[in-house]
Design an enzyme around this catalytic site. Structure first.
Site, PDB file in Angstrom:
ATOM      1  N   PHE A 148     -12.323  -3.192  -1.532  1.00  0.00           N
ATOM      2  CA  PHE A 148     -12.995  -2.003  -1.009  1.00  0.00           C
ATOM      3  C   PHE A 148     -14.481  -2.320  -0.819  1.00  0.00           C
ATOM      4  O   PHE A 148     -15.107  -2.906  -1.704  1.00  0.00           O
ATOM      5  CB  PHE A 148     -12.800  -0.859  -2.003  1.00  0.00           C
ATOM      6  CG  PHE A 148     -13.215   0.484  -1.470  1.00  0.00           C
ATOM      7  CD1 PHE A 148     -12.384   1.187  -0.613  1.00  0.00           C
ATOM      8  CD2 PHE A 148     -14.426   1.047  -1.829  1.00  0.00           C
ATOM      9  CE1 PHE A 148     -12.757   2.430  -0.123  1.00  0.00           C
ATOM     10  CE2 PHE A 148     -14.802   2.293  -1.343  1.00  0.00           C
ATOM     11  CZ  PHE A 148     -13.971   2.986  -0.483  1.00  0.00           C
ATOM     12  N   ASP A 165     -10.116  -3.909 -10.345  1.00  0.00           N
ATOM     13  CA  ASP A 165     -10.377  -2.534  -9.946  1.00  0.00           C
ATOM     14  C   ASP A 165      -9.019  -1.831  -9.797  1.00  0.00           C
ATOM     15  O   ASP A 165      -8.173  -2.263  -9.003  1.00  0.00           O
ATOM     16  CB  ASP A 165     -11.164  -2.526  -8.623  1.00  0.00           C
ATOM     17  CG  ASP A 165     -11.618  -1.124  -8.250  1.00  0.00           C
ATOM     18  OD1 ASP A 165     -10.910  -0.152  -8.589  1.00  0.00           O
ATOM     19  OD2 ASP A 165     -12.671  -1.003  -7.597  1.00  0.00           O
ATOM     20  N   TYR A 225     -10.469  10.513  -9.789  1.00  0.00           N
ATOM     21  CA  TYR A 225     -10.246  11.607  -8.833  1.00  0.00           C
ATOM     22  C   TYR A 225      -9.135  11.316  -7.831  1.00  0.00           C
ATOM     23  O   TYR A 225      -8.816  12.148  -7.020  1.00  0.00           O
ATOM     24  CB  TYR A 225     -11.547  11.962  -8.093  1.00  0.00           C
ATOM     25  CG  TYR A 225     -12.225  10.786  -7.421  1.00  0.00           C
ATOM     26  CD1 TYR A 225     -11.766  10.314  -6.195  1.00  0.00           C
ATOM     27  CD2 TYR A 225     -13.308  10.150  -8.010  1.00  0.00           C
ATOM     28  CE1 TYR A 225     -12.372   9.232  -5.581  1.00  0.00           C
ATOM     29  CE2 TYR A 225     -13.926   9.073  -7.397  1.00  0.00           C
ATOM     30  CZ  TYR A 225     -13.460   8.615  -6.193  1.00  0.00           C
ATOM     31  OH  TYR A 225     -14.059   7.544  -5.587  1.00  0.00           O
ATOM     32  N   LYS A 226      -8.559  10.106  -7.873  1.00  0.00           N
ATOM     33  CA  LYS A 226      -7.447   9.791  -6.964  1.00  0.00           C
ATOM     34  C   LYS A 226      -6.146  10.220  -7.641  1.00  0.00           C
ATOM     35  O   LYS A 226      -5.893  11.408  -7.762  1.00  0.00           O
ATOM     36  CB  LYS A 226      -7.491   8.312  -6.585  1.00  0.00           C
ATOM     37  CG  LYS A 226      -8.708   8.001  -5.709  1.00  0.00           C
ATOM     38  CD  LYS A 226      -8.928   6.525  -5.415  1.00  0.00           C
ATOM     39  CE  LYS A 226     -10.162   6.363  -4.526  1.00  0.00           C
ATOM     40  NZ  LYS A 226     -10.662   4.985  -4.491  1.00  0.00           N
ATOM     41  N   ARG A 253      -2.921   6.166   6.897  1.00  0.00           N
ATOM     42  CA  ARG A 253      -2.546   5.903   5.508  1.00  0.00           C
ATOM     43  C   ARG A 253      -1.918   7.149   4.881  1.00  0.00           C
ATOM     44  O   ARG A 253      -2.414   8.257   5.056  1.00  0.00           O
ATOM     45  CB  ARG A 253      -3.821   5.507   4.773  1.00  0.00           C
ATOM     46  CG  ARG A 253      -3.648   5.067   3.352  1.00  0.00           C
ATOM     47  CD  ARG A 253      -4.962   4.535   2.821  1.00  0.00           C
ATOM     48  NE  ARG A 253      -5.890   5.618   2.503  1.00  0.00           N
ATOM     49  CZ  ARG A 253      -6.869   5.538   1.603  1.00  0.00           C
ATOM     50  NH1 ARG A 253      -7.067   4.399   0.963  1.00  0.00           N
ATOM     51  NH2 ARG A 253      -7.672   6.542   1.362  1.00  0.00           N
TER      52      ARG A 253
HETATM   53  C1  LIG Z   1     -12.070   4.806  -4.097  1.00  0.00           C
HETATM   54  C2  LIG Z   1     -12.614   3.476  -4.430  1.00  0.00           C
HETATM   55  C3  LIG Z   1     -13.954   3.332  -4.824  1.00  0.00           C
HETATM   56  C4  LIG Z   1     -14.893   4.497  -4.824  1.00  0.00           C
HETATM   57  O1  LIG Z   1     -16.017   4.289  -5.597  1.00  0.00           O
HETATM   58  P1  LIG Z   1     -16.949   5.524  -6.007  1.00  0.00           P
HETATM   59  O2  LIG Z   1     -18.107   4.928  -6.670  1.00  0.00           O
HETATM   60  O3  LIG Z   1     -16.114   6.400  -6.902  1.00  0.00           O
HETATM   61  O4  LIG Z   1     -17.285   6.264  -4.762  1.00  0.00           O
HETATM   62  C5  LIG Z   1     -14.367   2.052  -5.202  1.00  0.00           C
HETATM   63  N1  LIG Z   1     -13.537   0.991  -5.185  1.00  0.00           N
HETATM   64  C6  LIG Z   1     -12.251   1.114  -4.788  1.00  0.00           C
HETATM   65  C7  LIG Z   1     -11.366  -0.084  -4.791  1.00  0.00           C
HETATM   66  C8  LIG Z   1     -11.758   2.347  -4.387  1.00  0.00           C
HETATM   67  O5  LIG Z   1     -10.503   2.462  -3.960  1.00  0.00           O
END
Ligand SMILES: *Cc1c(COP(=O)(O)O)cnc(C)c1O
Length: 397
Positions: free
Chosen positions: A113, A184, A209-210, A356
């Site tokens: 990400f 992660d 939050y996911k 998605r």
């Molecule tokens: C959703 C997601 C994030 C989001 O990071 P925030 O700091 O919470 O905005 C980071 N890394 C991955 C792999 C994600 O899927």
């Protein structure tokens, strides 16, 4: 077997909506609104600042961390909540680099990400010690491990394709070369069984939050292997990660154990919402979640492929290599997703061409997957996406 009809009844799900985006923002647990309301009245309202001890707000990040820990196979006392995932990733990476001082390479893959990569780039710049972020294709990771690599930093489930890395095997191979691992778990925690301790990972981070349904901006979590945590020198030395915050000493000394990864004042409202969601998770066996997620996602692939030849599967067909989402490639994917959302099917779009869909057995069932496939068929076969208003880009996709 988990009673998924029961868990579904515990979420607020707007009538007539098909929600296949719980991998981006989980829905509201019904109890969360009352829980947070009561906390605001009785704790914030009536106890005011004394609630830090009388309602034990001060220990909420580790209390909740222990509950999240159960979902990722972490022992009690090894997970703490706070801040955003970007920040937790930064902390983990800074600590890992500090522990492998001679090596200069951070290895990750092109499916990671972007924020994870950006945080690494920013850290490299401020450390200014010659660190280098190397990216390769996800399939190439194994071949790129060597004694030059300091840290292997990966997201277990690719946010675009849903491809699932083999955490156990890659961690083991990385360790053979003396490499520290950061996983992660943004698209893993609450989506599939994760065993951080059993796989011997060094650091893990993820968001709540996911799949964990803590609401927008809910705090992230960080895990540090107990065998390492006492060596960790936090790069972000906040007062609540200090050994004795209320001594107000002038020099930083890390707290014992995982508490040192705390930074500042925790988000009590969001942690309280997360507790309401974790009450639902207490009724759930994650192995059942995985089994149903595979059933739902396989059914979805079968139905969509049978009716929409224009859509190309972007996720692994082999369910063992897939997280809890299914993605399709389509040149006009953005417009098509807008058209689906207009018809009550919520998924999301990831540039350049990925549509998605997330599968969340806690509140999604096969009947809804069938309905979703029919809506997609309608939009695709009648080219309903091809209207000017669906092509105008909004700032969030
Ligand atoms: C959703 C997601 C994030 C989001 O990071 P925030 O700091 O919470 O905005 C980071 N890394 C991955 C792999 C994600 O899927």
């Amino acid at each position: 077997m988990t009673d998924f009809a029961k868990t579904k009844s515990l979420f607020h799900l707007p009538a007539g909506l098909l929600y296949l985006d719980g991998n981006s923002l989980g829905p509201l647990p019904r109890a969360a609104a009352d829980r947070v309301g009561a906390m605001m009245q009785q704790e914030w309202g009536d106890l005011l600042v004394t609630a830090w001890t009388r309602a034990d707000w001060i220990n909420q990040p580790s209390r909740v961390g222990n509950r999240v820990g159960k979902l990722i196979g972490a022992p009690a006392g090894s997970v703490v909540m706070g801040d955003t995932l970007s920040i937790k990733l930064y902390q983990a990476l800074a600590s890992a680099l500090e522990m492998s001082a001679e090596r200069k390479i951070i290895l990750s893959d092109s499916g990671n990400f972007p924020t994870d990569l950006y945080m690494a780039q920013g850290l490299i710049k401020s450390l200014d010690r010659g660190y280098e972020l190397q990216l390769c294709e996800p399939e190439e990771i194994e071949n790129r491990l060597s004694a030059e690599v300091a840290v292997l930093m990966l997201t277990e489930v690719d946010y675009r394709s849903g491809r699932l890395h083999d955490m156990r095997s890659l961690t083991e191979k990385a360790h053979e070369d003396g490499i520290l691992t950061i996983w992660d778990l943004a698209h893993s925690a609450g989506a599939l069984p994760v065993r951080v301790a059993d796989c011997d990972v060094d650091f893990a981070v993820g968001c709540s939050y996911k799949y964990l349904n803590s609401g927008p901006g809910g705090p992230a979590f960080i895990y540090v292997a107990p065998r390492l945590v006492e060596q960790v020198q936090p790069a972000l030395c906040g007062w609540l990660g200090h050994q004795a915050p209320f001594d107000f000493g002038l020099d930083y000394r890390p707290a014992a154990g995982i508490e040192r990864m705390r930074i500042g004042t925790p988000p009590i409202l969001q942690l309280t919402a997360l507790e309401a969601s974790l009450d639902i998770w207490d009724m759930v066996d994650i192995e059942d979640v995985r089994a149903v997620s595979i059933e739902l996602s396989s059914l979805f692939i079968e139905l969509v492929e049978a009716s929409c030849p224009e859509l190309e599967l972007a996720s692994p067909r082999d369910e063992r290599r897939r997280g809890s989402q299914v993605s399709f490639r389509f040149e006009h994917g953005y417009a098509a997703m807008r058209a689906l959302i207009d018809r009550g099917l919520i998924g999301d779009f990831r540039a350049p061409d990925i549509m998605r869909f997330g599968f969340t057995p806690l509140y999604l069932e096969a009947g809804e997957v069938r309905k979703a496939a029919l809506i997609i068929e309608d939009v695709m076969s009648n080219r309903l996406w091809d209207r000017p208003r669906y092509h105008e880009h909004s700032p969030v996709t």
